[in-house]
Every structure is written in C-alpha cells, then in structure tokens.
Design an enzyme around this catalytic site. Structure first.
Site, PDB file in Angstrom:
ATOM      1  N   ASP A  22      39.086  85.745  12.081  1.00 60.14           N
ATOM      2  CA  ASP A  22      40.391  85.159  12.414  1.00 60.14           C
ATOM      3  C   ASP A  22      40.185  84.040  13.429  1.00 60.14           C
ATOM      4  OD1 ASP A  22      42.955  84.612  13.231  1.00 60.14           O
ATOM      5  OD2 ASP A  22      43.226  86.505  14.319  1.00 60.14           O
ATOM      6  N   ASP A  26      46.008  85.219  15.090  1.00 61.51           N
ATOM      7  CA  ASP A  26      47.219  85.897  14.587  1.00 61.51           C
ATOM      8  C   ASP A  26      46.915  87.271  13.997  1.00 61.51           C
ATOM      9  OD1 ASP A  26      45.966  85.258  12.236  1.00 61.51           O
ATOM     10  OD2 ASP A  26      47.637  84.122  11.374  1.00 61.51           O
ATOM     11  N   ASP A  30      41.074  84.047   8.258  1.00 61.45           N
ATOM     12  CA  ASP A  30      41.559  82.817   7.626  1.00 61.45           C
ATOM     13  C   ASP A  30      40.392  81.926   7.188  1.00 61.45           C
ATOM     14  OD1 ASP A  30      40.725  81.657  10.091  1.00 61.45           O
ATOM     15  OD2 ASP A  30      42.646  82.244  10.971  1.00 61.45           O
ATOM     16  N   ASP A  99      38.853  84.439  -6.733  1.00 58.96           N
ATOM     17  CA  ASP A  99      39.427  85.593  -7.411  1.00 58.96           C
ATOM     18  C   ASP A  99      40.684  85.102  -8.130  1.00 58.96           C
ATOM     19  OD1 ASP A  99      40.044  88.307  -7.998  1.00 58.96           O
ATOM     20  OD2 ASP A  99      39.170  88.889  -6.076  1.00 58.96           O
ATOM     21  N   ASP A 206      40.476  89.327 -12.278  1.00 55.81           N
ATOM     22  CA  ASP A 206      40.986  90.659 -11.945  1.00 55.81           C
ATOM     23  C   ASP A 206      41.441  91.395 -13.214  1.00 55.81           C
ATOM     24  OD1 ASP A 206      41.945  92.221  -9.526  1.00 55.81           O
ATOM     25  OD2 ASP A 206      43.832  92.071 -10.617  1.00 55.81           O
ATOM     26  N   GLU A 255      36.443  91.726 -14.138  1.00 60.54           N
ATOM     27  CA  GLU A 255      36.617  93.119 -13.717  1.00 60.54           C
ATOM     28  C   GLU A 255      37.165  93.878 -14.919  1.00 60.54           C
ATOM     29  OE1 GLU A 255      38.868  95.849 -10.355  1.00 60.54           O
ATOM     30  OE2 GLU A 255      39.946  94.269 -11.391  1.00 60.54           O
ATOM     31  N   HIS A 328      36.232  95.420  -2.193  1.00 59.70           N
ATOM     32  CA  HIS A 328      37.444  95.645  -1.398  1.00 59.70           C
ATOM     33  C   HIS A 328      38.259  96.850  -1.878  1.00 59.70           C
ATOM     34  CE1 HIS A 328      38.540  93.517  -4.958  1.00 59.70           C
ATOM     35  NE2 HIS A 328      39.806  93.800  -4.747  1.00 59.70           N
ATOM     36  N   ASP A 329      37.880  97.428  -3.008  1.00 63.19           N
ATOM     37  CA  ASP A 329      38.607  98.589  -3.549  1.00 63.19           C
ATOM     38  C   ASP A 329      37.837  99.892  -3.364  1.00 63.19           C
ATOM     39  OD1 ASP A 329      40.638  96.966  -4.573  1.00 63.19           O
ATOM     40  OD2 ASP A 329      39.605  96.681  -6.484  1.00 63.19           O
TER      41      ASP A 329
END
Ligand code: GLC
Length: 565
Positions: A22, A26, A30, A99, A206, A255, A328-329
């Site tokens: 970051d 915030d 990013d 992605d 995806d 995927e 990430h899953d």
C-alpha cells in the site's frame, strides 16, 4: 507447449494487489505499491507477473465482480499508474498477465443494469433470464431449477423489476454472461484487445470452462455438471484464441475446475489453439471431506503423489500443466500440506522443489516464497471473504432430521484450514508497523507472526526459504531436461519418500544424464536400505539440508536433487 511460446520455460509470480503493498496509507495495496517492489520480484527469478483483478468493482468478491472492464479501481490507482507498471515490468524483462473474468460481471456493470431494466431491453439476452417455476402452493414462483451457487445458496436470484430470475453461479452480485449471444462475445473480445493494445502479454481467464451452459438448464442441485466443460466451450475458446490471443502472440491461462487429463489435453494441445495452460484442482480438492471444501481432512505432501503422477503422465505428450501450491483462493501450503512449526521453512522448500521441478509452468503466489502460513482466526469479524462468510451463515443453520450438520468447532476448524482469507493477509515485508504493508489500517489484519516471517529477514539469510526459491528457479531454468524432458516416477517402497527423475533424450535417442528429485514429504525420519535409487544422492546439486550424512537416511522433509543415470 511450443518452444516459441513466451511462456515456455517461464515461471510466474501471482500478485493479489489488495494485499501486496500500500503506497498511500489507505490500508489497501495499490499499483504504485507494486511498482516500488519490481526489483524484489525480478530478484526472485520469475519471468512474468499475474495480477489479480484491478478493474472497477463493488468488491463483493474482491474484484472478481467487475463493474467496468476498462477502468482501474480507484483503490489501486489510475490508468497512468497502470501504464507505468507495464513499462516497469517490461524494462526488467518481465511480462504481465492480467486476470480476466468473462463468465460473469458485477450486477453493477452497465450491461447488467440495462439488462435487468425490462424484458424488452436490447441487452436482456446478454445474461441468463428465466421465469420462475410455480412453487408447491401454486401461489408463487420459485427458482427456475435447483442449481446451487458455488458460494452457498441458490444460483438464481429473482429480480424485482421484471419478476424473472437471473443466473449467478457465484454471488448474487455476479450475474453470468450469456455466451450463446455472439454480440456478448464480440464485446468481450473488443475489450480484451483494448488491454492487449496497451501492452500486456496475456490473460488468466477466471472459471473459463463455465462459459457454455447446457441448453435448457436441466434441473438438479449440482449446477457444476451442467456448466463446467459445457457443449460449446471448445468452440468459444478457439474463436477467442483466433480473435484475441493469436493476433497479439498473447498467452491464455485458463482456470478450469473439474477437468480430467483428457479434457485438459483438449484445452491445451497447442495445435487446437484454445488455451496454453490450465489450472486443475485435484490436489486442492484432495483434503475436502464428504461435506465439501470446508470439511477439511489433514494431508501431507506425500499423500498427493498419486495425483501428481496422474497429471504428469496424463499430459506428458500433449497439453501443458500448471504447477502451483497456492493462489488467492487456497490456504497457505506450508500449513496445509507441510508443517508450520519447527519444519516451516524446510517443508516449504521441499514442497516447492518437488512440484516445480516437474513438467509445466510454476505459478508462485505472493508470500509463498517467504514461507507465509495460515492465520489462526479467532473471531469471525476478522474475516472478509464472501465464500467463508456465506458458509458460516449456512452451516450454522443447516440441519438434517432436526440435527445440526456442522458443530461450531467444525465450522471454525474448516474456516482456519480452508478459508481464502489466509491467502489474502498482507504481504509481510519487514518488522515495521503492519509488516511494512501499510501506514494505515489494513483492510484485513496482517498475520500476527510478521516480525519473524518477513521478506527483509529472509533476504539476509542464505539458508532462508526465499534464498532457496531463488536458487530453485534458477536451477530449473538452467536444465533443459526439467523444462522439456520426460518424467518417470520411481516407486521407493516407502510412502513418505517421493521420487522422480527427469531426463532429456540424446540425439541418438538414448537417455542422457537424468536429474533425480527425491523428497521425504513427511515429518517422519526415514532409514532405508543402503541400495536403492537414492544411493547416488549423497552430494546433491540442490537440497534443503546442510549435509547428507548417509544417502539412505532422510531427515523429516528432506529434499535432494542430484544427477544420475
Ligand atoms: C475464481 C476466482 C475466485 C472467484 C471466482 C468467481 O475461482 O479465482 O477468486 O471468487 O472465480 O469469480
């Protein structure tokens, strides 16, 4: 994969932008944060970056619900930042894979807003709309069929404006696009070409094998059988390849949950021009019990050997495997198939080398290279993931014959073992506030152990898991036998000791020197016979232990890579 393909020989680093770095305090990672870390990524020895979605999105599913494909979410920055990121990557010889979610949009996408406005909307058939079925009482309607969504609950939502139901295989804020409509396909292809023209090098697509649904939406609770690998999926993929990927020399990474090796060969056979590589989930599903994903059954790396063998042999001559432990899953691999205590780094190294020296493309997920582990979640208010939160709500009320299907302890265990939030905690950069991820309040709490597990301390130690990943990726690239050679799994007679050899064929068709990869993927110390295929392993080219005392003795989680015949 053909050698001309830029992905051939490459390894890929996956970034979850929300949790990487970051730059403006915030609490959300990013693009400028990523730009500041490009030298770190380059030093790892990867060749490309896969960026999880950064498009405009209400974030119901953290960006996998896109409301505008052609703008950057303000949390992440601007298009100018994006262009700078592309330039920064390319200047370092790194490619960029974006992605892309083509199976569904957000319900806040202008296309869906228009589609839901009336039955006669010109975009009505851009999504899947059906009238409801008469319910038991005959007084009202219920969902058109019994399909359940992947995130718990029905896959259909009744819309107030017209009284019809729309299909959403994921959350109700992720309506499925209707790929039967050629106008939808053309709009998607145009948008993808727009990104490719900005200089990106490929897409990770995806749930791309969900785009063709069985006509007539056959009834049944299991939507999966009617939407995965549907009747027109190969036709749609070849069309997209021709229209989008081929003209740009871009790579298509799919995927594809629920594929067999036979199907994977069809998807990734270079001559068929559909996808370059696919993600299958057989190892990721192996620790799920009869009640599904959250019904977690503990496994060790060695329990997965049969699945690895099946996929390596299944795609040996045609098609291409992805090699991954995390994304990430998925929960963190060390907590899942290795060990997070004393053996944290050594088990992480063994799992990495044993998988990434197989044939295929390695995908390394942020934090894996520093040995990040699952968070021991204490209370559910810390969780952010819609899949986990929906599961908790459903599991707390689910009963059969008046008895609860899940106890509270089982729910907590399932969330800790399999929930997606453990993959999404902030990257642990250093010992500073919030692991150096953010000056503000992070959107999800950092793992409590950041002062010991972080990139800065790992970088200082020559024997850290980070240093090992760097060596491993360099070694992999230096050996043609590993990039393109054959693989033969060797039975060791001991379930914990997993072994294969990679070999290239010499010009006369004979096997040249082989690279042997052996690992004790368990916490058990092994003492084997003196004579065995491991007998030449006393002086390994790569290993995760200081020294090998005797070739037949294997420490817990010991890995050795050596040259032999
Ligand atoms: C894929 C993504 C996952 C997302 C789902 C719906 O499986 O990897 O994060 O929730 O698709 O888009």
């Amino acid at each position: 994969m053909k050698k001309e393909n830029w992905l051939y020989g490459a390894s890929v680093y996956q970034i979850y932008p929300r949790s990487f770095c970051d730059s403006n305090g915030d609490g959300v990672g990013d693009l400028r944060g990523i730009i500041g870390k490009l030298d770190y990524i380059k030093a790892l020895g990867v060749d490309a970056v896969w960026l999880c979605p950064i498009y405009a999105s209400p974030n119901d599913d953290n960006g996998y619900d896109i409301s505008d494909y052609q703008s950057i979410h303000s949390d992440y920055g601007t298009l100018a930042d994006f262009d700078e990121l592309v330039a920064g990557l390319h200047a370092r010889g790194l490619k960029l894979i974006m992605d892309m979610v083509l199976n569904h949009t957000s319900d806040e996408h202008a296309w869906f807003v228009e589609s839901r406005s009336s039955k006669s909307s010109p975009k009505r058939n851009w999504y899947h709309w059906l009238p409801g079925r008469l319910d038991g009482s005959g007084a009202g309607t219920e969902a058109p069929n019994g399909w359940q969504s992947m995130f718990s609950g029905p896959a259909w939502e009744k819309d107030v404006a017209t009284g019809e139901w729309y299909l959403h295989l994921f959350s109700r804020k992720q309506p499925d696009l209707n790929w039967e409509n050629p106008v939808v396909r053309l709009a998607l292809y145009d948008m993808m070409r727009w990104w490719l023209s900005r200089g990106i090098d490929g897409f990770r697509l995806d749930v791309i094998n969900f785009i063709s649904k069985v006509p007539g939406y056959p009834d049944g609770a299991n939507a999966f059988t009617h939407v995965a690998n549907g009747p027109r999926v190969h036709e749609f993929l070849s069309e997209m390849h021709r229209e989008v990927f081929e003209p740009f020399g871009a790579v298509a990474i799919g995927e594809t949950p629920g594929v067999s090796p036979e199907l994977a060969r069809l998807y990734t056979d270079p001559d068929r021009k559909e996808l370059d590589v696919i993600f299958q989930f057989e190892m990721m599903d192996a620790d799920s019990g009869p009640r599904g994903k959250f019904d977690a059954r503990p496994l060790r790396g060695c329990d997965l050997l049969g699945i690895m063998k099946k996929w390596q042999e299944g795609l040996a001559d045609r098609g291409w495997n992805s090699l991954y432990w995390n994304n990430h899953d998925q929960p963190r691999v060390i907590s899942r198939f290795g060990e997070s205590g004393l053996y944290r780094e050594i088990s992480g190294k063994a799992l990495a080398a044993f998988l990434y020296l197989q044939k295929g493309t390695p995908f390394i997920y942020q934090g894996e290279e520093i040995g990040m582990v699952n968070t021991p979640w204490q209370d559910y208010s810390q969780l952010r993931d819609i899949e986990s939160l929906n599961f908790i709500t459903q599991a707390r009320t689910e009963t059969v014959d008046g008895k609860r299907v899940w106890t509270d302890a089982e729910i907590l265990y399932g969330i800790r073992a399999k929930g997606r939030d453990s993959a999404r905690t902030p990257f642990q950069w250093n010992r500073k506030k919030n692991a150096g991820f953010s000056e503000g309040v992070p959107w999800i709490a950092p793992h409590p152990d950041w002062s010991t597990i972080n990139a800065e301390v790992a970088d200082l130690r020559a024997d850290s898991i980070l240093s090992f990943y760097r060596k491993l990726l360099a070694f992999r690239k230096s050996e043609e036998a590993i990039l393109s050679g054959g693989i033969e799994f060797v039975d060791t007679g001991t379930a914990e000791l997993c072994l294969y050899r990679r070999f290239a064929l010499a010009d006369d068709g004979r096997r040249a020197v082989s690279v042997w990869v052996g690992a004790n993927l368990s916490p058990r110390r092994l003492v084997l016979d003196k004579d065995g295929p491991w007998s030449g392993s006393a002086h390994p080219a790569l290993s995760n232990c200081q020294t090998v005392a005797k070739a037949e003795c294997w420490q817990p989680w010991e890995l050795r890579v050596w040259y032999g015949l």
